[in-house]
Motif scaffolding. Sequence first.
Motif, short mmCIF file in Angstrom:
data_model
loop_
_atom_site.label_atom_id
_atom_site.label_comp_id
_atom_site.label_asym_id
_atom_site.label_seq_id
_atom_site.Cartn_x
_atom_site.Cartn_y
_atom_site.Cartn_z
N LEU A 237 0.80 -1.11 0.07
CA LEU A 237 0.00 -0.01 0.06
C LEU A 237 0.83 1.28 -0.08
O LEU A 237 0.24 2.26 -0.11
CB LEU A 237 -0.81 0.05 1.30
CG LEU A 237 -1.71 -1.26 1.14
CD1 LEU A 237 -2.70 -1.02 2.51
CD2 LEU A 237 -2.88 -1.54 -0.08
N LEU A 238 2.16 1.02 0.11
CA LEU A 238 2.88 2.27 0.15
C LEU A 238 3.28 2.66 -1.35
O LEU A 238 3.70 3.71 -1.61
CB LEU A 238 4.49 2.02 0.70
CG LEU A 238 4.41 1.78 2.48
CD1 LEU A 238 5.86 1.37 2.79
CD2 LEU A 238 4.12 2.79 2.96
N ASN A 239 2.98 1.72 -2.11
CA ASN A 239 3.04 2.12 -3.77
C ASN A 239 1.74 2.66 -4.31
O ASN A 239 1.56 2.92 -5.28
CB ASN A 239 3.16 1.02 -4.48
CG ASN A 239 4.57 0.29 -3.81
OD1 ASN A 239 5.50 0.95 -3.68
ND2 ASN A 239 4.91 -0.93 -3.99
N VAL A 240 0.58 2.86 -3.37
CA VAL A 240 -0.61 3.26 -3.85
C VAL A 240 -0.77 4.85 -3.72
O VAL A 240 -0.80 5.18 -2.39
CB VAL A 240 -1.75 2.66 -3.04
CG1 VAL A 240 -3.11 3.12 -3.40
CG2 VAL A 240 -1.66 1.15 -3.35
N HIS A 241 -0.76 5.68 -4.50
CA HIS A 241 -0.75 6.94 -4.39
C HIS A 241 -1.97 7.38 -3.48
O HIS A 241 -1.90 8.55 -2.87
CB HIS A 241 -0.89 7.85 -5.77
CG HIS A 241 -1.20 9.33 -6.08
ND1 HIS A 241 -0.03 10.19 -5.22
CD2 HIS A 241 -1.96 10.08 -5.94
CE1 HIS A 241 -0.26 11.08 -5.28
NE2 HIS A 241 -1.64 11.30 -5.86
N ASP A 242 -3.10 6.85 -3.61
CA ASP A 242 -4.21 7.32 -2.86
C ASP A 242 -3.98 7.40 -1.32
O ASP A 242 -4.70 8.30 -0.65
CB ASP A 242 -5.27 6.25 -3.21
CG ASP A 242 -5.60 6.25 -4.56
OD1 ASP A 242 -4.86 5.79 -5.41
OD2 ASP A 242 -6.95 6.42 -5.24
N PHE A 243 -2.96 6.69 -0.68
CA PHE A 243 -2.80 6.56 0.51
C PHE A 243 -1.35 7.59 0.75
O PHE A 243 -1.47 8.31 1.76
CB PHE A 243 -2.47 5.06 1.03
CG PHE A 243 -3.53 4.34 0.78
CD1 PHE A 243 -4.99 4.77 1.22
CD2 PHE A 243 -3.53 3.07 0.61
CE1 PHE A 243 -5.66 3.83 1.25
CE2 PHE A 243 -4.64 2.27 0.29
CZ PHE A 243 -5.79 2.60 0.68
N THR A 244 -0.50 7.59 0.00
CA THR A 244 0.76 8.10 0.06
C THR A 244 0.86 9.46 -0.22
O THR A 244 1.70 10.30 0.37
CB THR A 244 1.73 7.34 -0.62
OG1 THR A 244 1.69 7.48 -2.07
CG2 THR A 244 2.02 5.73 -0.34
N TYR A 245 -0.16 10.26 -0.77
CA TYR A 245 -0.11 11.67 -1.26
C TYR A 245 -0.06 12.30 0.01
O TYR A 245 0.22 13.55 0.10
CB TYR A 245 -1.12 11.80 -2.03
CG TYR A 245 -2.37 12.12 -1.69
CD1 TYR A 245 -2.92 13.27 -1.04
CD2 TYR A 245 -3.38 10.89 -1.39
CE1 TYR A 245 -4.35 13.46 -0.58
CE2 TYR A 245 -4.43 11.01 -1.08
CZ TYR A 245 -5.01 12.31 -0.59
OH TYR A 245 -6.36 12.37 -0.10
N ASP A 246 -0.64 11.73 0.84
CA ASP A 246 -0.91 12.36 2.35
C ASP A 246 -0.49 12.06 3.86
O ASP A 246 -0.68 10.65 3.89
CB ASP A 246 -2.58 12.52 2.64
CG ASP A 246 -2.94 13.48 3.67
OD1 ASP A 246 -2.45 14.56 4.15
OD2 ASP A 246 -3.84 12.89 4.53
N LEU A 247 0.48 12.41 4.29
CA LEU A 247 0.91 11.84 5.38
C LEU A 247 0.16 11.21 6.54
O LEU A 247 0.10 10.14 7.19
CB LEU A 247 2.05 12.65 6.02
CG LEU A 247 3.02 11.95 7.10
CD1 LEU A 247 3.68 11.04 6.45
CD2 LEU A 247 4.04 13.12 7.67
N ASN A 248 -1.06 12.19 6.60
CA ASN A 248 -2.34 11.80 7.65
C ASN A 248 -2.70 10.54 7.33
O ASN A 248 -3.13 9.61 8.17
CB ASN A 248 -2.97 13.03 7.72
CG ASN A 248 -4.02 12.79 9.06
OD1 ASN A 248 -3.51 12.39 10.17
ND2 ASN A 248 -5.27 13.01 8.70
N SER A 249 -2.89 10.22 5.99
CA SER A 249 -3.69 9.07 5.55
C SER A 249 -2.67 7.92 5.80
O SER A 249 -3.22 6.89 6.29
CB SER A 249 -3.93 9.06 4.07
OG SER A 249 -4.96 10.01 3.74
#
Length: 347
Positions: A237-249
């Motif tokens: 999931l570290l490769n999924v932009h939907d999660f990694t674009y935001d540090l809080n997410s």
Amino acid sequence: MPLEPRAQTLLKTLVERYIAEGQPVGSRVLSKLSKLDLSPATIRNIMADLEEMGFVASPHTSAGRIPTPRGFRVFVDTLLTVQPVSENSIESSLQLSTQVGQPQKIISNAAQMLSSLTQFAGVVLAPQHESAFSQIEFLRLSEKRILLVIVTPNGDVQNRLLLTEADYTPAQLNEAANYINRHYSGLSFNEIRLRLQNELREIHSDLTKLMQTAIEAGDETITGSTEDVVIAGENNLLNVHDFTYDLNSLRKLFAMFEQKTELMQLLDISSKASGIQIYIGGDSQLVPMDDMSVVTAPYQVNGKIVGTLGVIGPTRMAYQKIIPIVDITARLLSNALSHARSISDND
């Protein structure tokens, strides 16, 4: 209110394009991909209606539109076309048949394979074991320190250190162990606990406290000997932009994996439902993040549902591929665990 056919086609086309590209979809692209013989003005009007109904939204930075959680829900419930997946290919990859007699290894294998096949996180809620035993022993280590040895029906041996208020002699420890083995062998510790209150008055009162302590410790030892939730591929999931674009997410995501409480609640609820369940962030209160979805299916042992497995990924996941993978893996896991149970019962 049901969507009229043209609106359904445009919404389906928009969601599929958004899943593939991750970018807002404009009317011109929709016109081309949907193959509807509609004017650009008509398409814009239909999209405006979909937006008013809450199925799509317009980001501030683009003239295109993206699906909302409600739009994703309509898509997976009524518009999705599931792609067939070869069960043989999953079975050969999963290699469950090579792990006969090792239920925990089978479960771990299933989580790993869900992760590998989807490139997201695979998760399995393990069966809750009945804390039964076939034999216990007490070994005096020193004054007020006793080793409780528990042998389970399948031959596993678990140890637990007991710190007691009294100093028991070897003869007393032998008497207590013999009483428990003679009267309660094969029962779960929970069943024993219910019977102890009435039956312990038959033996010497000095041993009552010891036996109650042993039953409590034995229950905790057996039920705690396996993981409740097995997770594999969190790092995918570290490769999924939907999660990694935001540090809080990202923090929220890994806090969920670390604490497991919310995840266990979702999986426990889904085990009480039949078939595939899809939980979409922003649509389901069980999902802690708006950009996350979880696809689950229950699995069985000898026809009885004992747990749940699933895939955790972004809301923008390829549901048409994920759903059959989860469904088939649940069936294969059910078959493998049932086979392992029958082998164990016959030994």
